[in-house]
Design a protein around this motif. Structure first.
Motif: not given
Length: 240
Positions: A179, A221, A229, A234
């Motif tokens: 991710y 995450v 998820i 990010q």
């Protein structure tokens, strides 16, 4: 002459196809290898990994038990050091109880072994904790019994925080690495954290995968017990 030209053209065509195939496989290897190398870096730079959590709660207290590995000299600085096993018992008051206590005493039964424990108050908060300094297997039964002064002992059978069939910490790290791969593409030094968090009602538990770089960037995450998820961050941000 014409035959030679045909043979040359045929050879050139083969070289073009081979070149295209080589280029394709190099490209694929770059993509997969990039993720693979990042996953290996994440595994090699573990600063804390909680392998499982058991918990229980009463009207007054929330009890959590973790085991795993973490830095010997624990410091959130983006640089991973050597790790050591831990088994952390954490007790958090849910109300005004134990406000005047500097420690809590009790026993911790791990399988057939019983250990007397003294939990010190966190100087920066209201919780109490003790580290046994060893690794405990996830499938071992754990029972914490609080021994208050001049009162009856209060037992807390600690149950797994995640349901049977949940992903383990290594799979959570793999999912988190995939991710965050784009955000971590140009990062050369960081430390990895794999923790377990619960919702406010202490009903559901989630994996929390976090990468902290040596220049203070924070990428994380949140992953459900089944591997889905839940959310994440990010972009780079300062470590709080």
């Amino acid at each position: 002459m014409q035959s030679k030209r045909k043979k040359l053209a045929k050879r050139m065509g083969v070289l073009v196809v081979v070149g295209a195939m080589v280029g394709f496989f190099v490209w694929v290897a770059t993509l997969t290898g990039g993720h693979s190398s990042l996953q290996q870096m994440a595994m090699d730079n573990i600063s804390e990994a909680r392998f499982f959590m058991r918990h229980a709660h009463s009207e007054n207290l929330r009890v959590q038990f973790f085991s795993g590995v973490r830095e010997s000299n624990y410091e959130i600085d983006g640089v991973a050091g050597g790790t050591t096993p831990f088994a952390l018992l954490n007790v958090e008051p849910r109300n005004a109880s134990h406000l005047d206590d500097s420690e809590l005493r009790g026993t911790l039964q791990i399988g057939t072994e019983t250990v007397e424990v003294t939990l010190e108050r966190n100087e920066f908060g209201r919780n109490f904790a003790v580290d046994l300094g060893r690794e405990v297997a996830a499938d071992v039964d754990v029972l914490f019994t609080l021994l208050p002064v001049n009162a009856n002992a209060v037992p807390f059978p600690l149950l797994p925080a995640m349901p049977e069939g949940s992903i383990d910490w290594k799979e959570a790290l793999r999912i988190g690495t995939d991710y965050l791969a784009e955000a971590m593409a140009n990062v050369t030094q960081f430390e990895s954290y794999v923790k377990i968090i619960t919702d406010r009602g202490n009903h559901s538990a989630f994996w929390f995968v976090q990468f902290i770089t040596n220049n203070g960037e924070n990428h994380f995450v949140v992953i459900a017990a089944g591997g889905e998820i839940i959310g994440g961050q990010q972009p780079a941000s300062s470590v709080g």
